[in-house]
Design a protein around this motif. Structure first.
Motif, PDB file in Angstrom:
ATOM      1  N   PRO A   1     -17.792 -51.674  -4.645  1.00 22.81           N
ATOM      2  CA  PRO A   1     -17.095 -52.583  -3.719  1.00 22.81           C
ATOM      3  C   PRO A   1     -17.995 -53.761  -3.321  1.00 22.81           C
ATOM      4  O   PRO A   1     -19.223 -53.682  -3.396  1.00 22.81           O
ATOM      5  N   ALA A   2     -17.386 -54.815  -2.893  1.00 24.73           N
ATOM      6  CA  ALA A   2     -18.144 -55.982  -2.405  1.00 24.73           C
ATOM      7  C   ALA A   2     -18.945 -55.605  -1.167  1.00 24.73           C
ATOM      8  O   ALA A   2     -18.552 -54.739  -0.394  1.00 24.73           O
ATOM      9  N   TYR A   3     -20.077 -56.279  -1.017  1.00 28.46           N
ATOM     10  CA  TYR A   3     -20.967 -56.107   0.130  1.00 28.46           C
ATOM     11  C   TYR A   3     -21.479 -54.679   0.271  1.00 28.46           C
ATOM     12  O   TYR A   3     -21.709 -54.192   1.375  1.00 28.46           O
ATOM     13  N   THR A   4     -21.653 -54.005  -0.882  1.00 29.29           N
ATOM     14  CA  THR A   4     -22.314 -52.699  -0.838  1.00 29.29           C
ATOM     15  C   THR A   4     -23.777 -52.925  -0.502  1.00 29.29           C
ATOM     16  O   THR A   4     -24.438 -53.760  -1.117  1.00 29.29           O
ATOM     17  N   PRO A   5     -24.315 -52.228   0.499  1.00 29.27           N
ATOM     18  CA  PRO A   5     -25.725 -52.444   0.862  1.00 29.27           C
ATOM     19  C   PRO A   5     -26.642 -52.232  -0.326  1.00 29.27           C
ATOM     20  O   PRO A   5     -26.437 -51.309  -1.123  1.00 29.27           O
ATOM     21  N   PRO A   6     -27.633 -53.071  -0.497  1.00 24.80           N
ATOM     22  CA  PRO A   6     -28.581 -52.898  -1.613  1.00 24.80           C
ATOM     23  C   PRO A   6     -29.313 -51.564  -1.483  1.00 24.80           C
ATOM     24  O   PRO A   6     -29.532 -51.038  -0.400  1.00 24.80           O
ATOM     25  N   GLY A   7     -29.688 -50.996  -2.630  1.00 25.94           N
ATOM     26  CA  GLY A   7     -30.432 -49.748  -2.633  1.00 25.94           C
ATOM     27  C   GLY A   7     -30.244 -49.004  -3.920  1.00 25.94           C
ATOM     28  O   GLY A   7     -29.502 -49.431  -4.812  1.00 25.94           O
ATOM     29  N   ALA A   8     -30.948 -47.880  -4.053  1.00 24.19           N
ATOM     30  CA  ALA A   8     -30.821 -47.013  -5.225  1.00 24.19           C
ATOM     31  C   ALA A   8     -29.934 -45.827  -4.835  1.00 24.19           C
ATOM     32  O   ALA A   8     -30.180 -45.150  -3.837  1.00 24.19           O
ATOM     33  N   TYR A   9     -28.896 -45.588  -5.626  1.00 29.17           N
ATOM     34  CA  TYR A   9     -27.932 -44.507  -5.350  1.00 29.17           C
ATOM     35  C   TYR A   9     -27.993 -43.480  -6.472  1.00 29.17           C
ATOM     36  O   TYR A   9     -28.132 -43.838  -7.654  1.00 29.17           O
ATOM     37  N   ARG A  10     -27.813 -42.194  -6.114  1.00 28.73           N
ATOM     38  CA  ARG A  10     -27.876 -41.132  -7.120  1.00 28.73           C
ATOM     39  C   ARG A  10     -26.694 -40.170  -6.933  1.00 28.73           C
ATOM     40  O   ARG A  10     -26.208 -39.936  -5.830  1.00 28.73           O
ATOM     41  N   ALA A  11     -26.283 -39.571  -8.037  1.00 29.76           N
ATOM     42  CA  ALA A  11     -25.270 -38.504  -8.044  1.00 29.76           C
ATOM     43  C   ALA A  11     -25.494 -37.704  -9.321  1.00 29.76           C
ATOM     44  O   ALA A  11     -26.282 -38.119 -10.204  1.00 29.76           O
TER      45      ALA A  11
END
Length: 419
Positions: free
Chosen positions: A402-412
């Motif tokens: 989605p737009a304006y997703t906070p920057p960062g590293a995501y894992r799943a």
């Protein structure tokens, strides 16, 4: 006393007339002075001051009733030592009939009407006894008069078997009489039977076969509400070791799960009581115990060229799609013919990016069949399927952020399962 003498003369005359008519009609039983069916005689003591023989008959409107039926009984006084005023006196005559055998108790009876037939038969019987009796032994004037008293009552049959009926004490206007010494002899016997009851008990199974140890759901209906029910395996007419307890609800239904371990089991029944009977049990529902299939030779394995998946970056503010690929999976099936097809599935566990969605486009090589492209979530999706040999499976991944997703590293975690 002249009144009594007139009564005796009338009774004797009536008796002779009856005997003559019976002889003319060729009826030996009457000529021999035989008593009517259900007639007995017994010594009686009557208050305030009379003693002598009572001749009475007991009749029933149904000689073979069923349990639950109402039986109407009649108590006829053919002769009594007590004075018997005309019917309709006050108070009315009452009495009781004693029950014995399969069912005990007593039946209250009360006068219903004057009975000309009873009076005539009583007079004829009395006259016959007097004519056939020894000379010089006349009965008392009161005994010689037929009473014509008929009393009636009813009772409900509660037990099956032979029920005996005997006359008991009785009360007439101005007199109360009872058997003197021993009870009066049995006058009538009726045979009560148990009314047939339709057995509506039945069971149904959720499955008609299973391997040893399988659990089958059993539903029952038509049982006694609140009754304890045993659900059991059956092998023909014999029971097996499989059984479980249940309780019928307010409507006579139950549900239970039966573990079928005994290989002899060919059916399932349910019953009330300590053991199965045709009256309190259901018929068998067919069930077959099948042996598990022999394991196929060889093996089914998979390997993957790298377990980690790295997706591309998405610019902040505008959102977009991040692309990537899974590591190639190699499936090796050496189980041989008859082993069936294998299936490779994928499932996404955890939140990769809030509001994002992951989809894939599977591809196959080596004779396998790729799964349909689409979303991959916690419920899982098919990546590929096949049978025998070696196959390679791959999939292109797309993560829409989605737009304006906070920057960062995501894992799943994307979990692959082969079966």
């Amino acid at each position: 006393m002249r009144r009594g003498a007139r009564g005796r003369s009338w009774a004797a005359a009536a008796g002779i007339a009856v005997l003559a008519a019976a002889a003319a009609a060729g009826t030996p039983a009457a000529a021999d002075g035989a008593a009517p069916a259900g007639r007995v005689e017994f010594p009686a003591h009557c208050l305030p001051s009379a003693e002598g023989t009572t001749a009475a008959r007991v009749e029933a409107d149904d000689p073979a009733p069923a349990v639950g039926d109402t039986v109407t009984v009649t108590y006829r006084l053919d002769r009594t030592p007590a004075e018997t005023p005309p019917q309709g006196g006050t108070p009315a005559a009452t009495g009781r009939i004693l029950l014995g055998g399969a069912q005990g108790g007593e039946v209250p009876v009360a006068v219903v009407a004057a009975d000309p037939r009873g009076a005539a038969e009583g007079a004829a019987g009395e006259a016959a006894h007097r004519v056939a009796g020894p000379a010089g032994a006349p009965r008392g004037a009161a005994e010689a008069e037929p009473s014509g008293v008929v009393m009636s009552g009813s009772f409900t049959v509660t037990e099956p078997g032979e029920i005996t009926l005997a006359p008991g004490g009785y009360a007439l206007p101005g007199a109360a009489c009872a058997p003197a010494g021993a009870p009066a002899p049995v006058a009538l016997r009726i045979l009560a039977v148990r009314r047939p009851v339709m057995n509506l008990r039945g069971v149904a199974l959720a499955a008609s076969y299973g391997e040893p140890g399988a659990r089958v759901r059993v539903s029952g209906a038509g049982f006694t509400p609140g009754a304890a029910v045993t659900v059991a395996g059956r092998a023909g007419a014999a029971g097996t070791a499989d059984r479980v307890a249940a309780t019928a609800d307010a409507f006579g239904a139950f549900a239970a799960e039966l573990g079928v371990e005994d290989r002899r089991t060919t059916g399932v029944v349910a019953y009330e009581g300590p053991s199965w009977t045709a009256a309190r049990g259901s018929g068998p529902a067919a069930y077959a115990v099948v042996e598990p299939a022999a394991p196929a030779a060889g093996s089914l394995t998979m390997t993957q060229a790298g377990a980690a998946v790295t997706l591309g970056a998405v610019g902040y503010g505008g959102g977009g799609a991040a692309a990537g690929r899974i590591g190639t999976v190699t499936v090796t099936d050496t189980r041989g013919p008859g082993a069936g097809r294998w299936t490779l599935r994928g499932r996404l566990d955890g939140v990769l990016v809030p509001g994002a969605s992951l989809s894939w486009a599977p591809s196959c090589g080596g004779g396998c069949e790729a799964g349909a492209p689409g979303a991959v979530g916690p419920e899982g999706a098919v990546l590929a399927s096949g049978a025998g040999g070696t196959s390679t499976v791959d999939a292109a991944l797309t993560l829409r952020v989605p737009a304006y997703t906070p920057p960062g590293a995501y894992r799943a975690a994307l979990t692959l399962t082969l079966s």
